[in-house]
Design an enzyme around this catalytic site. Structure first.
Site, PDB file in Angstrom:
ATOM      1  N   ASP A  13       0.878  -1.171   0.000  1.00 30.65           N
ATOM      2  CA  ASP A  13       0.000   0.000   0.000  1.00 30.65           C
ATOM      3  C   ASP A  13       0.923   1.231   0.000  1.00 30.65           C
ATOM      4  O   ASP A  13       2.074   1.147   0.437  1.00 30.65           O
ATOM      5  CB  ASP A  13      -0.874  -0.037   1.260  1.00 30.65           C
ATOM      6  N   ASP A  15      -0.140   5.147   0.537  1.00 30.33           N
ATOM      7  CA  ASP A  15      -0.437   6.212   1.501  1.00 30.33           C
ATOM      8  C   ASP A  15      -0.560   5.664   2.918  1.00 30.33           C
ATOM      9  O   ASP A  15      -1.374   4.791   3.184  1.00 30.33           O
ATOM     10  CB  ASP A  15      -1.715   6.957   1.100  1.00 30.33           C
ATOM     11  N   ARG A 112     -10.846  -1.546  -6.406  1.00 30.17           N
ATOM     12  CA  ARG A 112     -10.722  -0.808  -5.150  1.00 30.17           C
ATOM     13  C   ARG A 112     -10.560  -1.803  -4.003  1.00 30.17           C
ATOM     14  O   ARG A 112     -11.422  -2.637  -3.761  1.00 30.17           O
ATOM     15  CB  ARG A 112     -11.950   0.079  -4.931  1.00 30.17           C
TER      16      ARG A 112
HETATM   17 MG   LIG Z   1      -2.903   3.330   3.200  1.00 31.49          MG
HETATM   18 ZN   LIG Z   2     -11.192   0.600  -9.049  1.00 30.62          ZN
END
Ligand SMILES: [Mg+2]
Ligand SMILES: [Zn+2]
Length: 171
Positions: A13, A15, A112
């Site tokens: 990941d 952020d 997502r």
């Molecule tokens: Mg994050």
């Molecule tokens: Zn997406």
């Protein structure tokens, strides 16, 4: 045809894990000038690469769908992130969608997190580039700072480690 070599992938990941930021809505990382890495991250990434692994960034960037940031800003921030590591990423993949977006096209997706689409897409792109490699889940590790990262790792059948714990290993 020779048998593909099994390669460990570190799914990172971005952020709150690799780079300092508040959230995906662009409240801190808007453009490339805002990107700042956490200490220790480069050391850990280098160690993973020394072990023969590959590293892929996987990031929810729903701010694009909501109009908080432009795709160009996100693209530039990703490039900057890659540059700040000295080019240690084999790929950076991100989701531009958000469930609160107006248009269904921007609201519904399979990429997502916690959906596993980013891992699948990036994995396919990597095998396209490196025909002699495969990336089995049992060798992989995903690192993230949010519940959706942990859930994504569970769905992808990949081991998970919390970002703070992972970064602590650098010291
Ligand atoms: Mg994050
Ligand atoms: Zn997406």
């Amino acid at each position: 045809m020779t048998r593909a070599t099994a390669i460990p992938v570190l799914w990172l990941d971005l952020d709150g894990t690799v780079r300092k930021s508040v959230d995906e809505l662009g409240r801190f990382v808007n453009g490339p000038e805002d990107v700042e890495l956490f200490p220790g991250v480069i050391k850990l990434m280098k160690a993973w690469k020394r072990g023969g692994g590959r590293i892929v960034g996987v990031s929810n960037q729903g701010g694009i769908a909501l109009g908080h940031v432009t795709p160009e800003q996100v693209q530039a921030a990703m490039l900057r992130t890659h540059e700040l590591t000295g080019g240690l990423f084999d790929k950076i993949a991100w989701c531009s969608h958000h469930p609160a977006a107006q248009h269904p096209e921007m609201a519904r997706c399979w990429c997502r997190k916690p959906a596993p689409g980013l891992l699948i897409e990036a994995g396919l792109a990597l095998t396209e580039r490196h025909r002699d490699e495969m990336y089995p889940p049992y060798m992989a590790l995903m690192v993230g700072d949010r519940d959706e990262d942990q859930e994504c790792a569970r769905i992808a059948n990949v081991d998970f480690q919390w970002a703070a714990e992972w970064r602590a290993e650098a010291s």
